[in-house]
Design a protein around this motif. Sequence first.
Motif, PDB file in Angstrom:
ATOM      1  N   ALA A 259      52.594  29.163  39.139  1.00  0.00           N
ATOM      2  CA  ALA A 259      51.125  29.110  39.127  1.00  0.00           C
ATOM      3  C   ALA A 259      50.689  27.729  38.658  1.00  0.00           C
ATOM      4  CB  ALA A 259      50.581  30.181  38.190  1.00  0.00           C
ATOM      5  N   ASN A 260      49.605  27.233  39.182  1.00  0.00           N
ATOM      6  CA  ASN A 260      49.062  25.958  38.693  1.00  0.00           C
ATOM      7  C   ASN A 260      47.530  26.016  38.728  1.00  0.00           C
ATOM      8  OD1 ASN A 260      48.247  25.314  41.376  1.00  0.00           O
ATOM      9  ND2 ASN A 260      50.359  24.688  41.827  1.00  0.00           N
ATOM     10  N   ASP A 261      46.898  24.934  38.295  1.00  0.00           N
ATOM     11  CA  ASP A 261      45.431  24.939  38.233  1.00  0.00           C
ATOM     12  C   ASP A 261      44.808  25.232  39.595  1.00  0.00           C
ATOM     13  OD1 ASP A 261      45.538  24.349  35.631  1.00  0.00           O
ATOM     14  OD2 ASP A 261      44.783  22.278  35.786  1.00  0.00           O
ATOM     15  N   GLY A 262      45.447  24.680  40.638  1.00  0.00           N
ATOM     16  CA  GLY A 262      44.897  24.844  41.989  1.00  0.00           C
ATOM     17  C   GLY A 262      44.953  26.288  42.448  1.00  0.00           C
ATOM     18  N   SER A 263      46.102  26.932  42.257  1.00  0.00           N
ATOM     19  CA  SER A 263      46.227  28.326  42.731  1.00  0.00           C
ATOM     20  C   SER A 263      45.305  29.229  41.906  1.00  0.00           C
ATOM     21  CB  SER A 263      47.681  28.793  42.681  1.00  0.00           C
ATOM     22  OG  SER A 263      48.162  28.763  41.357  1.00  0.00           O
ATOM     23  N   TYR A 264      45.196  28.945  40.610  1.00  0.00           N
ATOM     24  CA  TYR A 264      44.277  29.731  39.779  1.00  0.00           C
ATOM     25  C   TYR A 264      42.834  29.549  40.262  1.00  0.00           C
ATOM     26  CZ  TYR A 264      41.147  31.025  35.999  1.00  0.00           C
ATOM     27  OH  TYR A 264      40.107  31.578  35.300  1.00  0.00           O
ATOM     28  N   TRP A 265      42.487  28.299  40.581  1.00  0.00           N
ATOM     29  CA  TRP A 265      41.087  28.026  40.930  1.00  0.00           C
ATOM     30  C   TRP A 265      40.685  28.680  42.251  1.00  0.00           C
ATOM     31  CZ3 TRP A 265      38.994  26.182  36.646  1.00  0.00           C
ATOM     32  CH2 TRP A 265      37.611  25.973  36.665  1.00  0.00           C
ATOM     33  N   LEU A 266      41.640  28.812  43.163  1.00  0.00           N
ATOM     34  CA  LEU A 266      41.337  29.517  44.417  1.00  0.00           C
ATOM     35  C   LEU A 266      40.971  30.966  44.124  1.00  0.00           C
ATOM     36  CD1 LEU A 266      43.981  28.507  47.101  1.00  0.00           C
ATOM     37  CD2 LEU A 266      41.512  28.618  47.437  1.00  0.00           C
ATOM     38  N   TRP A 267      41.775  31.594  43.261  1.00  0.00           N
ATOM     39  CA  TRP A 267      41.492  32.964  42.867  1.00  0.00           C
ATOM     40  C   TRP A 267      40.135  33.042  42.163  1.00  0.00           C
ATOM     41  CZ3 TRP A 267      40.702  34.958  37.925  1.00  0.00           C
ATOM     42  CH2 TRP A 267      40.631  36.353  37.835  1.00  0.00           C
ATOM     43  N   PHE A 268      39.879  32.063  41.309  1.00  0.00           N
ATOM     44  CA  PHE A 268      38.631  31.983  40.556  1.00  0.00           C
ATOM     45  C   PHE A 268      37.417  31.936  41.510  1.00  0.00           C
ATOM     46  CE2 PHE A 268      35.393  29.125  38.781  1.00  0.00           C
ATOM     47  CZ  PHE A 268      35.203  29.586  37.489  1.00  0.00           C
ATOM     48  N   GLU A 269      37.554  31.172  42.595  1.00  0.00           N
ATOM     49  CA  GLU A 269      36.440  31.090  43.551  1.00  0.00           C
ATOM     50  C   GLU A 269      36.278  32.405  44.307  1.00  0.00           C
ATOM     51  OE1 GLU A 269      34.222  28.913  43.552  1.00  0.00           O
ATOM     52  OE2 GLU A 269      35.171  27.334  42.386  1.00  0.00           O
ATOM     53  N   LEU A 270      37.407  33.052  44.599  1.00  0.00           N
ATOM     54  CA  LEU A 270      37.308  34.373  45.249  1.00  0.00           C
ATOM     55  C   LEU A 270      36.660  35.382  44.301  1.00  0.00           C
ATOM     56  CD1 LEU A 270      40.723  34.484  47.123  1.00  0.00           C
ATOM     57  CD2 LEU A 270      38.449  34.416  48.180  1.00  0.00           C
ATOM     58  N   LEU A 271      36.832  35.145  42.996  1.00  0.00           N
ATOM     59  CA  LEU A 271      36.179  36.020  42.017  1.00  0.00           C
ATOM     60  C   LEU A 271      34.652  35.823  42.044  1.00  0.00           C
ATOM     61  CD1 LEU A 271      37.001  38.154  39.901  1.00  0.00           C
ATOM     62  CD2 LEU A 271      36.874  36.343  38.177  1.00  0.00           C
ATOM     63  N   TRP A 272      34.216  34.587  42.286  1.00  0.00           N
ATOM     64  CA  TRP A 272      32.773  34.344  42.466  1.00  0.00           C
ATOM     65  C   TRP A 272      32.250  35.183  43.636  1.00  0.00           C
ATOM     66  CZ3 TRP A 272      28.716  32.372  40.044  1.00  0.00           C
ATOM     67  CH2 TRP A 272      28.914  31.447  39.004  1.00  0.00           C
ATOM     68  N   ARG A 273      33.057  35.184  44.692  1.00  0.00           N
ATOM     69  CA  ARG A 273      32.658  35.965  45.875  1.00  0.00           C
ATOM     70  C   ARG A 273      32.487  37.441  45.489  1.00  0.00           C
ATOM     71  NH1 ARG A 273      35.400  38.961  49.631  1.00  0.00           N
ATOM     72  NH2 ARG A 273      34.561  38.969  51.759  1.00  0.00           N
ATOM     73  N   ASP A 274      33.446  37.980  44.747  1.00  0.00           N
ATOM     74  CA  ASP A 274      33.338  39.368  44.283  1.00  0.00           C
ATOM     75  C   ASP A 274      32.102  39.558  43.413  1.00  0.00           C
ATOM     76  OD1 ASP A 274      35.697  40.162  45.465  1.00  0.00           O
ATOM     77  OD2 ASP A 274      36.549  41.035  43.644  1.00  0.00           O
ATOM     78  N   TYR A 275      31.899  38.598  42.528  1.00  0.00           N
ATOM     79  CA  TYR A 275      30.799  38.704  41.560  1.00  0.00           C
ATOM     80  C   TYR A 275      29.447  38.871  42.282  1.00  0.00           C
ATOM     81  CZ  TYR A 275      27.423  37.022  38.096  1.00  0.00           C
ATOM     82  OH  TYR A 275      26.342  36.880  37.278  1.00  0.00           O
ATOM     83  N   PHE A 276      29.237  38.042  43.340  1.00  0.00           N
ATOM     84  CA  PHE A 276      27.962  38.157  44.061  1.00  0.00           C
ATOM     85  C   PHE A 276      27.848  39.496  44.790  1.00  0.00           C
ATOM     86  CE2 PHE A 276      27.839  33.327  43.946  1.00  0.00           C
ATOM     87  CZ  PHE A 276      26.814  33.296  43.021  1.00  0.00           C
ATOM     88  N   ARG A 277      28.989  40.060  45.182  1.00  0.00           N
ATOM     89  CA  ARG A 277      28.960  41.393  45.815  1.00  0.00           C
ATOM     90  C   ARG A 277      28.590  42.460  44.775  1.00  0.00           C
ATOM     91  NH1 ARG A 277      31.118  38.807  49.836  1.00  0.00           N
ATOM     92  NH2 ARG A 277      31.529  39.928  51.773  1.00  0.00           N
ATOM     93  N   PHE A 278      29.218  42.374  43.606  1.00  0.00           N
ATOM     94  CA  PHE A 278      28.920  43.371  42.563  1.00  0.00           C
ATOM     95  C   PHE A 278      27.460  43.235  42.080  1.00  0.00           C
ATOM     96  CE2 PHE A 278      33.697  43.144  41.573  1.00  0.00           C
ATOM     97  CZ  PHE A 278      33.959  44.210  42.427  1.00  0.00           C
ATOM     98  N   LEU A 279      26.998  41.976  42.068  1.00  0.00           N
ATOM     99  CA  LEU A 279      25.612  41.749  41.652  1.00  0.00           C
ATOM    100  C   LEU A 279      24.633  42.444  42.605  1.00  0.00           C
ATOM    101  CD1 LEU A 279      24.680  39.967  39.252  1.00  0.00           C
ATOM    102  CD2 LEU A 279      24.153  38.174  40.908  1.00  0.00           C
ATOM    103  N   MET A 280      24.978  42.447  43.890  1.00  0.00           N
ATOM    104  CA  MET A 280      24.087  43.123  44.845  1.00  0.00           C
ATOM    105  C   MET A 280      24.188  44.644  44.707  1.00  0.00           C
ATOM    106  SD  MET A 280      23.177  42.038  48.714  1.00  0.00           S
ATOM    107  CE  MET A 280      22.953  40.318  48.349  1.00  0.00           C
TER     108      MET A 280
END
Length: 412
Positions: A259-280
């Motif tokens: 794992a590295n910062d890059g692979s973590y950050w990709l997951w982190f951005e996909l979490l933003w995607r989830d977050y906006f779905r849960f927010l709706m």
Amino acid sequence: MGCSIYWFRADLRLLDNPQFVNACQHSQSLLPVFVLPQPEQTPWGFERASKQRALWLHQNLHDLQKSLEEKGSTLLVLEGEPKNVLPALCIEVGADVIYCEAIAAPEEQSDILELQRAGLTINTQWQSTMLDPKTLGMDVQELPDVFTNFRQVVEKRRLRYAEPVARPQSIPPLPAKLAKQDPISELRTSLFVNGGESQALTHLEQYCERRLPDSYKETRNALSQFDASSKFSPWLAVGSISARTIAKRIHRYEDRYGANDGSYWLWFELLWRDYFRFLMLKYGKRLFSPKGLSQRTPNTVDPELFTQWSTGMTGVDLIDAGMRELAATGFLSNRMRQIVASHWVYAMNGNWQVGAAWFESCLIDYDVYSNQGNWLYVAGHGTDPRGGRAFNVAKQIAQYDADGSYRKRWLD
Ligand code: FAD
């Protein structure tokens, strides 16, 4: 078990489509259907979906139809409003239930309500997030309004992604009464990516094989360059790949290379995607009201200024370059999206809703949750703890386009 319809919505795939598998397992005969959105104008006088968006959808539908035909089925494409065309289709083929994915946005929810009012049985399933909302350990109504707090809950519970499900082993036969229909033509387009599930999966493989996750965190803010960010979003938007499939592949990548910062950050951005779905899921229609989650009245719409902004004629080079790229390609990097949206709202006193509608029209990766959520966030009508994001154009140029190459490319 009788005859059913599977209504594909924003899930144009066979891999990791649990609701499609569910429909296959519970139907004697099954008709896969897609309902093409009707051409529509926004209240501000432009098309709700640009030609590019229509082309992108077409490519993805073509690929899905091909995959279904390889398994002895097909994809019927209908035009019209779901409430009109689906009840008639149920009668025509003798279907007693429609299976589809759940979408939390108001228009998509009212489509379901109207079908239920017409007496149809609709079986829906939530399946567009990387995480299963049931594993969050809280009701979606308790979702923290600040993203960081949400991320902390997720990390504390060690949630990564819900396991994707396999393709259906077999698809039930088509209903006997189905009239013969035309195949979807194959289209060659000038879009910067090719549509379809097979292309999405190939892209994901290549992205990992080329070790691009390693550099993602450093490059993701670049204004252009194909490899600077993953470009998963166009396929994710129509659902020809799922976020869970991507997250699982990244996890496998980490097992192999660490794992590295890059692979973590990709997951982190996909979490933003989830977050906006849960927010709706939490706020529903409120996210579409002019004030959003804030108490502030938004700016009014000045048609002349809107034309300047949307056509890339503001006289501010970086903004004009971005808006021209958006119109020409149907895509814009995340950084440029933030810069042009912020310029519209704060420097031009523009109305955020017309800005969001323009993005909806142009973006081939248009996604109702991410577009609405990000516009609310930038404009200070959403969940940004700082109350909105005003970007300084001169500073952005110094940081991301000091040599002027991005502006030159789109302004010359
Ligand atoms: P990467 O940087 O490689 O990120 C990987 C994936 O993470 C993306 O494909 C996307 O699914 C997700 N992601 C990344 N950033 C965000 C974010 N800020 N919010 C939600 N998910 C994110 N994204 C859309 O998919 N559709 C939209 O309609 C959309 N509208 C936007 C409007 C504005 C005003 C802004 C500021 C952002 C918007 N985004 C939207 C989010 C983001 O800009 C894009 O997801 C990203 O640029 C897509 O490129 P990529 O796939 O290379 O992303």
